[in-house]
Design a protein around this motif. Structure first.
Motif, short mmCIF file in Angstrom:
data_model
loop_
_atom_site.label_atom_id
_atom_site.label_comp_id
_atom_site.label_asym_id
_atom_site.label_seq_id
_atom_site.Cartn_x
_atom_site.Cartn_y
_atom_site.Cartn_z
N ALA A 1 0.82 -1.22 0.00
CA ALA A 1 0.00 0.00 0.00
C ALA A 1 0.85 1.26 0.00
N ASP A 2 2.16 1.13 0.25
CA ASP A 2 3.08 2.27 0.30
C ASP A 2 4.27 2.01 -0.63
N PRO A 3 4.06 2.00 -1.94
CA PRO A 3 5.14 1.66 -2.87
C PRO A 3 6.18 2.76 -2.97
N PRO A 4 7.38 2.44 -3.47
CA PRO A 4 8.37 3.49 -3.74
C PRO A 4 7.81 4.48 -4.75
N GLN A 5 8.32 5.70 -4.68
CA GLN A 5 7.93 6.73 -5.64
C GLN A 5 9.18 7.47 -6.11
N LEU A 6 9.20 7.78 -7.41
CA LEU A 6 10.25 8.61 -7.97
C LEU A 6 9.62 9.95 -8.33
N LEU A 7 10.02 11.02 -7.65
CA LEU A 7 9.48 12.35 -7.88
C LEU A 7 10.45 13.12 -8.77
N LEU A 8 9.99 13.54 -9.94
CA LEU A 8 10.82 14.22 -10.92
C LEU A 8 10.27 15.61 -11.18
N ALA A 9 11.06 16.64 -10.87
CA ALA A 9 10.68 18.01 -11.20
C ALA A 9 11.32 18.36 -12.54
N THR A 10 10.53 18.83 -13.48
CA THR A 10 11.02 19.09 -14.83
C THR A 10 10.64 20.49 -15.28
N THR A 11 11.40 20.98 -16.26
CA THR A 11 11.05 22.22 -16.95
C THR A 11 10.94 21.89 -18.43
#
Length: 547
Positions: free
Chosen positions: A536-546
């Protein structure tokens, strides 16, 4: 097949604690927030930002690295960026009109080097001879009287021919008395260099008008006093402002380099001092519609406290700038070591360098994504878009069961050194094709069992193979893990806690528009267990892009 976890050896649970990044701990502490409060109030620690992102860069002393000057030679930029852990979006450099009698032309090749790096040139231009022995030749009235019109037009023509946007920080710190164009008063009570009140504004407007006549509209004009003292030697700030039609960005310089110690907030606002004014508010009062640049800032070390500069950096970059100074849209670290400035560079101590790298990794600070910028005057950077990805696939393998492929069906993943266990994650970055990464963060949650945290640290490494299948991955049938470490999971992680791991966006950028595989590994005999994509709490990859 059952999920197989390696045997685990570790200290009693009571000896462990969740560890937040050092820079963030310092910033939180300044706000009166303890690590326990931070973990209890949110699932993952984030830094508040009011109006980001902003440009960031450096004025780099190449000599400290034994290299030629920047940006004639860009190798020192590479060294600085490797120490900062992030590419700069501004490179600060400049020259005098005349260098030991030789008139200086527009340096096209240097500007090309900066732009090719994906960085915006911030050019400081001084109406003087660099030899400093001929101030009287460069009185403001001589310049607005036309004595140097031919040279100014020629240089502006070079800028027009180059054709790309750049910041022009012209005749800075004009409120002082240490430059020939200034209007501050010397100790004898007279304005420096025989200038008169109002001469600076006339001179600025004259030079600006010549650029307009030539057609050098790719210039962004930056008006930049020094941070203000309460001394009567400083003229009123408004008397030096050429007017909104002559200025694109306002600016000031501010340091913690004087006797005693100034926090970042004090350098900008004078809070708690009797000798500094609130320069930030004074500039907003003069030009409320203009974005502000901090073109030079830095802190010295405290010889009595080796962690104090690190704390100053963390407070400035993580707590003060994103929250309290929304009009500041660009900052430039003075990474220079000479004279009395021998501890201003970020490399003045391991603690300072680590704090800077950890803080500047925030998506609040843009990277080098401006090789094709074409807007003049240069606007503040637009907001970055953030995308959250869960793994397409994840698994872990272990030498305790070398043939087992059960890791792909487990609700947890393991990284361990004895027995060896390696966790693998694959993400789909194809939706980001054509984008520039501003930042990358991996979020994981440790399992809730009493021994799920880890006393040892763990590395996030790139994996070249992106075609592996969960159903076939075992310790004996695995894929090669590269030596490229893109992020680190801290030691002393606790069970049942979220962690954010900053990843090097520059190492991930080649994967944009493609698949990305990473492995989490350790040599520690004390393993880490964290939640898989099946949970219920999987890994996440957060990517900030322009764009």
């Amino acid at each position: 097949m059952l999920c197989v976890q390696p045997a685990r050896t570790r200290a009693p649970a009571r000896s462990r604690r969740a560890l937040l990044p050092v820079a963030l701990l310092l910033a939180l502490a300044l706000a009166g927030i303890t690590p326990a409060m931070a973990r209890a109030s949110q699932p993952a620690v984030t830094v508040a930002a009011s109006a980001g992102p902003i440009y960031w860069g450096a004025l780099i002393d190449a000599a400290q690295y034994g290299l030629p000057s920047v940006p004639r030679d860009m190798r020192a930029v590479d060294v600085f960026e490797s120490h900062a852990g992030k590419k700069v979006s501004l490179i600060h450099f400049g020259q005098s009109w005349r260098d030991a009698g030789v008139w200086q032309q527009f340096p096209t090749s240097m500007f090309d080097n900066v732009r090719s790096h994906g960085t915006i040139p911030l050019w400081t231009w001084a109406s003087r001879d660099s030899a400093w022995g001929s101030w009287s030749e460069f009185q403001n009235r001589a310049i607005y009287g036309g004595a140097y019109d031919s040279y100014i037009r020629q240089w502006a023509g070079g800028a027009k021919a180059w054709g790309h946007p750049f910041f022009l920080r012209f005749d800075w710190e004009q409120n002082g008395w240490w430059y020939p164009w200034a209007e501050g008063k010397t100790g004898a009570g007279a304005i420096v260099n025989g200038n008169s009140a109002g001469d600076f504004v006339k001179m600025w407007r004259h030079v600006h008008d010549l650029f307009v006549e030539v057609g050098a509209t790719n210039v962004t004009w930056v008006w930049c006093p020094n941070h203000y003292s309460t001394s009567a030697q400083y003229p009123p700030l408004g008397s030096l402002y050429p007017g909104d039609s002559y200025v694109d960005w306002t600016c000031f310089d501010a340091y913690n380099r004087y006797p005693g110690w100034l926090g970042f907030d004090q350098t900008v606002t004078g809070s708690g001092t009797t000798w500094l004014r609130n320069t930030y508010q004074d500039i907003l009062a003069v030009a409320p519609s203009k974005p502000i640049m901090l073109a030079e800032f830095a802190s010295k070390e405290d010889p009595q406290d080796g962690q104090r500069k690190a704390g100053w950096i963390a407070d400035a970059l993580l707590a003060q700038l994103p929250v309290n100074f929304p009009a500041l849209k660009a900052i430039v670290w003075f990474n220079w070591n000479n004279g009395d400035d021998t501890t201003l560079a970020i490399e003045s101590s391991a603690a300072a360098q680590a704090a800077f790298a950890q803080a500047i990794a925030s998506p609040y600070y843009t990277a080098n994504q401006f090789a094709s910028i074409d807007a003049s005057p240069i606007p503040p950077p637009g907001p970055a878009a953030t995308l959250g990805l869960t793994p397409l696939a994840d698994t872990s393998t272990t030498s305790a069961s070398p043939q087992s492929t059960a890791g792909g069906t487990c609700a947890t993943l393991v990284s361990d050194g004895d027995p060896v266990a390696q966790a693998f994650l694959r993400f789909d970055l194809t939706a980001l094709a054509g984008k520039q990464l501003a930042s990358a963060t991996l979020r994981i949650k440790t399992a809730s069992s009493g021994d799920a945290g880890s006393i040892g640290g763990h590395s996030v490494r790139l994996v070249g193979d992106t075609a592996w299948k969960e159903a076939y991955m075992s310790y004996n049938n695995s894929v090669a893990i590269s030596s490229i470490v893109v992020g680190s999971i801290p030691a002393n992680t606790a069970p049942g806690a979220w962690y954010e791991i900053g990843l090097r966006a520059s190492d991930l950028q080649p994967k944009v528009g493609r698949l990305l595989s990473v492995a989490i590994t350790t040599t520690s005999a004390d393993g880490l267990v964290f939640m898989a994509r099946e949970s219920a709490d999987p890994p996440q990859l957060l990517l900030a892009t322009t764009p």
